[in-house]
Design a protein around this motif. Sequence first.
Motif, PDB file in Angstrom:
ATOM      1  N   THR A 153      14.932  13.060  90.098  1.00  0.00           N
ATOM      2  CA  THR A 153      15.483  11.737  90.396  1.00  0.00           C
ATOM      3  C   THR A 153      14.619  10.925  91.360  1.00  0.00           C
ATOM      4  OG1 THR A 153      16.802  12.670  92.206  1.00  0.00           O
ATOM      5  CG2 THR A 153      17.827  12.559  90.031  1.00  0.00           C
ATOM      6  N   ARG A 154      13.463  11.454  91.755  1.00  0.00           N
ATOM      7  CA  ARG A 154      12.617  10.717  92.690  1.00  0.00           C
ATOM      8  C   ARG A 154      12.049   9.448  92.053  1.00  0.00           C
ATOM      9  NH1 ARG A 154       8.478  15.285  94.455  1.00  0.00           N
ATOM     10  NH2 ARG A 154       8.779  15.792  92.236  1.00  0.00           N
ATOM     11  N   LYS A 155      11.857   8.402  92.853  1.00  0.00           N
ATOM     12  CA  LYS A 155      11.293   7.163  92.354  1.00  0.00           C
ATOM     13  C   LYS A 155       9.868   7.397  91.856  1.00  0.00           C
ATOM     14  CE  LYS A 155      14.000   3.997  95.218  1.00  0.00           C
ATOM     15  NZ  LYS A 155      13.960   2.900  96.223  1.00  0.00           N
ATOM     16  N   GLY A 156       9.539   6.739  90.775  1.00  0.00           N
ATOM     17  CA  GLY A 156       8.212   6.885  90.202  1.00  0.00           C
ATOM     18  C   GLY A 156       8.121   7.948  89.134  1.00  0.00           C
ATOM     19  N   TYR A 157       9.212   8.729  88.954  1.00  0.00           N
ATOM     20  CA  TYR A 157       9.240   9.759  87.925  1.00  0.00           C
ATOM     21  C   TYR A 157      10.085   9.292  86.754  1.00  0.00           C
ATOM     22  CZ  TYR A 157       7.122  13.242  91.003  1.00  0.00           C
ATOM     23  OH  TYR A 157       6.256  13.939  91.798  1.00  0.00           O
ATOM     24  N   GLN A 158       9.689   9.724  85.555  1.00  0.00           N
ATOM     25  CA  GLN A 158      10.511   9.433  84.393  1.00  0.00           C
ATOM     26  C   GLN A 158      11.861  10.104  84.561  1.00  0.00           C
ATOM     27  OE1 GLN A 158       8.804  10.560  80.631  1.00  0.00           O
ATOM     28  NE2 GLN A 158      10.792  10.614  79.640  1.00  0.00           N
ATOM     29  N   HIS A 159      12.910   9.428  84.167  1.00  0.00           N
ATOM     30  CA  HIS A 159      14.258   9.979  84.284  1.00  0.00           C
ATOM     31  C   HIS A 159      14.833  10.178  82.885  1.00  0.00           C
ATOM     32  CE1 HIS A 159      14.493   7.747  88.404  1.00  0.00           C
ATOM     33  NE2 HIS A 159      13.725   8.816  88.454  1.00  0.00           N
ATOM     34  N   PRO A 160      15.120  11.386  82.465  1.00  0.00           N
ATOM     35  CA  PRO A 160      14.802  12.641  83.135  1.00  0.00           C
ATOM     36  C   PRO A 160      13.295  12.891  83.247  1.00  0.00           C
ATOM     37  CG  PRO A 160      16.489  12.945  81.466  1.00  0.00           C
ATOM     38  CD  PRO A 160      15.884  11.592  81.250  1.00  0.00           C
ATOM     39  N   GLY A 161      12.951  14.053  83.798  1.00  0.00           N
ATOM     40  CA  GLY A 161      11.569  14.319  84.156  1.00  0.00           C
ATOM     41  C   GLY A 161      10.682  14.855  83.062  1.00  0.00           C
ATOM     42  N   ALA A 162      10.547  16.181  82.976  1.00  0.00           N
ATOM     43  CA  ALA A 162       9.598  16.794  82.051  1.00  0.00           C
ATOM     44  C   ALA A 162      10.204  18.060  81.450  1.00  0.00           C
ATOM     45  CB  ALA A 162       8.299  17.133  82.779  1.00  0.00           C
ATOM     46  N   ILE A 163       9.552  18.551  80.389  1.00  0.00           N
ATOM     47  CA  ILE A 163       9.943  19.824  79.787  1.00  0.00           C
ATOM     48  C   ILE A 163       9.138  20.921  80.462  1.00  0.00           C
ATOM     49  CG2 ILE A 163      10.116  21.165  77.688  1.00  0.00           C
ATOM     50  CD1 ILE A 163      11.944  18.686  77.867  1.00  0.00           C
ATOM     51  N   VAL A 164       9.835  21.936  80.970  1.00  0.00           N
ATOM     52  CA  VAL A 164       9.226  22.996  81.772  1.00  0.00           C
ATOM     53  C   VAL A 164       9.335  24.330  81.041  1.00  0.00           C
ATOM     54  CG1 VAL A 164       9.444  24.299  83.919  1.00  0.00           C
ATOM     55  CG2 VAL A 164       9.650  21.821  83.943  1.00  0.00           C
ATOM     56  N   LEU A 165       8.238  25.086  81.064  1.00  0.00           N
ATOM     57  CA  LEU A 165       8.161  26.402  80.419  1.00  0.00           C
ATOM     58  C   LEU A 165       8.018  27.487  81.469  1.00  0.00           C
ATOM     59  CD1 LEU A 165       7.745  27.863  77.558  1.00  0.00           C
ATOM     60  CD2 LEU A 165       5.302  27.792  78.128  1.00  0.00           C
ATOM     61  N   GLU A 166       8.829  28.558  81.346  1.00  0.00           N
ATOM     62  CA  GLU A 166       8.769  29.689  82.262  1.00  0.00           C
ATOM     63  C   GLU A 166       8.974  30.988  81.473  1.00  0.00           C
ATOM     64  OE1 GLU A 166      10.848  28.554  86.297  1.00  0.00           O
ATOM     65  OE2 GLU A 166      11.956  27.630  84.641  1.00  0.00           O
ATOM     66  N   GLN A 167       8.212  32.013  81.807  1.00  0.00           N
ATOM     67  CA  GLN A 167       8.373  33.295  81.128  1.00  0.00           C
ATOM     68  C   GLN A 167       9.577  34.044  81.686  1.00  0.00           C
ATOM     69  OE1 GLN A 167       4.840  35.708  80.932  1.00  0.00           O
ATOM     70  NE2 GLN A 167       5.892  37.445  80.008  1.00  0.00           N
ATOM     71  N   PHE A 168      10.342  34.662  80.780  1.00  0.00           N
ATOM     72  CA  PHE A 168      11.541  35.401  81.157  1.00  0.00           C
ATOM     73  C   PHE A 168      11.342  36.881  80.869  1.00  0.00           C
ATOM     74  CE2 PHE A 168      15.761  37.050  79.669  1.00  0.00           C
ATOM     75  CZ  PHE A 168      16.341  37.154  80.924  1.00  0.00           C
ATOM     76  N   ASP A 169      11.653  37.734  81.841  1.00  0.00           N
ATOM     77  CA  ASP A 169      11.550  39.181  81.685  1.00  0.00           C
ATOM     78  C   ASP A 169      12.967  39.764  81.630  1.00  0.00           C
ATOM     79  OD1 ASP A 169      11.236  41.923  81.856  1.00  0.00           O
ATOM     80  OD2 ASP A 169       9.614  41.813  83.320  1.00  0.00           O
ATOM     81  N   PRO A 170      13.443  40.183  80.440  1.00  0.00           N
ATOM     82  CA  PRO A 170      14.801  40.730  80.334  1.00  0.00           C
ATOM     83  C   PRO A 170      14.990  42.018  81.127  1.00  0.00           C
ATOM     84  CG  PRO A 170      13.929  40.143  78.172  1.00  0.00           C
ATOM     85  CD  PRO A 170      12.784  40.104  79.127  1.00  0.00           C
ATOM     86  N   GLU A 171      13.929  42.824  81.265  1.00  0.00           N
ATOM     87  CA  GLU A 171      14.048  44.081  81.993  1.00  0.00           C
ATOM     88  C   GLU A 171      14.317  43.832  83.481  1.00  0.00           C
ATOM     89  OE1 GLU A 171      14.158  47.018  80.566  1.00  0.00           O
ATOM     90  OE2 GLU A 171      13.873  46.055  78.608  1.00  0.00           O
ATOM     91  N   GLN A 172      13.626  42.848  84.039  1.00  0.00           N
ATOM     92  CA  GLN A 172      13.842  42.501  85.439  1.00  0.00           C
ATOM     93  C   GLN A 172      15.033  41.558  85.622  1.00  0.00           C
ATOM     94  OE1 GLN A 172      10.336  41.651  87.924  1.00  0.00           O
ATOM     95  NE2 GLN A 172       9.080  41.901  86.076  1.00  0.00           N
ATOM     96  N   GLY A 173      15.431  40.929  84.530  1.00  0.00           N
ATOM     97  CA  GLY A 173      16.546  40.004  84.598  1.00  0.00           C
ATOM     98  C   GLY A 173      16.239  38.754  85.393  1.00  0.00           C
ATOM     99  N   LYS A 174      14.998  38.227  85.226  1.00  0.00           N
ATOM    100  CA  LYS A 174      14.634  37.013  85.959  1.00  0.00           C
ATOM    101  C   LYS A 174      13.407  36.354  85.327  1.00  0.00           C
ATOM    102  CE  LYS A 174      11.644  39.341  89.352  1.00  0.00           C
ATOM    103  NZ  LYS A 174      11.401  39.569  90.802  1.00  0.00           N
ATOM    104  N   LEU A 175      13.158  35.121  85.746  1.00  0.00           N
ATOM    105  CA  LEU A 175      11.957  34.419  85.324  1.00  0.00           C
ATOM    106  C   LEU A 175      10.766  34.918  86.124  1.00  0.00           C
ATOM    107  CD1 LEU A 175      13.438  30.817  85.166  1.00  0.00           C
ATOM    108  CD2 LEU A 175      12.921  32.305  83.228  1.00  0.00           C
TER     109      LEU A 175
END
Length: 279
Positions: A153-175
Amino acid sequence: MTEFSTIKNPILPGFTPDPAVLGHEDDYYLATSTFNWYPGIQIFHSKDLAHWDLQSYVFNDPEFLHLAGTDTPAGIWAPDLSFDKKTGKFWIVMCQMHNMNGNLFDQDNYAVWSDSINGPWSKPIYLNSIGFDCSLFHDDDGKHWAVTLEWDTRKGYQHPGAIVLEQFDPEQGKLVGPTKRISRGGTDRGCLEAPHIYKHNGYYYLMTAEGGTGYGHGVVVQRSKKIEGPYESDPQNPIITSTPYRYFRRGDPDSLRIDLYNQSVLAKVWSWFVSSYSY
């Protein structure tokens, strides 16, 4: 001779928002948002995509997900339904929207899994709180990826912002690993949301909704040889829309785009309003 089912719309009447469809073997499954109502996340079943039956719910116990005191339409948003072929597990990723006051969305994203589409489902696994419309992609190399709309929501950013990619590890149960912004939209319509990744013939396809949830809404597709990008936009984007002409609305938070419905009628209404209430 091929038999075709007669489709009678709506195929799912009533309270069935944000449908996510999964094809598995000879069956189709569909999950919907339930906002602040229990039981949480409806699961429907079909054999032909035209006729659906309510089959089960994901959250039957309020202790698994606390929704007491949640305002409408917050609560459980946009469940993503997927199947991991390597482990034989069904996955659902969903957003729990806590508060939407002042356009400063307060939300958490969770994942649950089950060996059966009918459950029982695991306890929610916390993923992130950067935005909403999170989905899960299971790559053929065994890696799992969460893709989310980053709400900034910061000024100067597209609203909404961007598409973000993160790797998920099911064994650890976290990104795990770094957070990568892979797209700020495939068009200039703005109101970027609802990212999903697919893979076909060596390409990763990023499908998003752009243009808002009203009269400018469109489905947009980009592709890349690498999941991290860079992604190129289809020249025909948006591939599906009720408003085909190009327009620029990046940074405009208005999601309904009422002015795109019928500009001549709206101009007359506005002229009448101004003349009636001017001093």
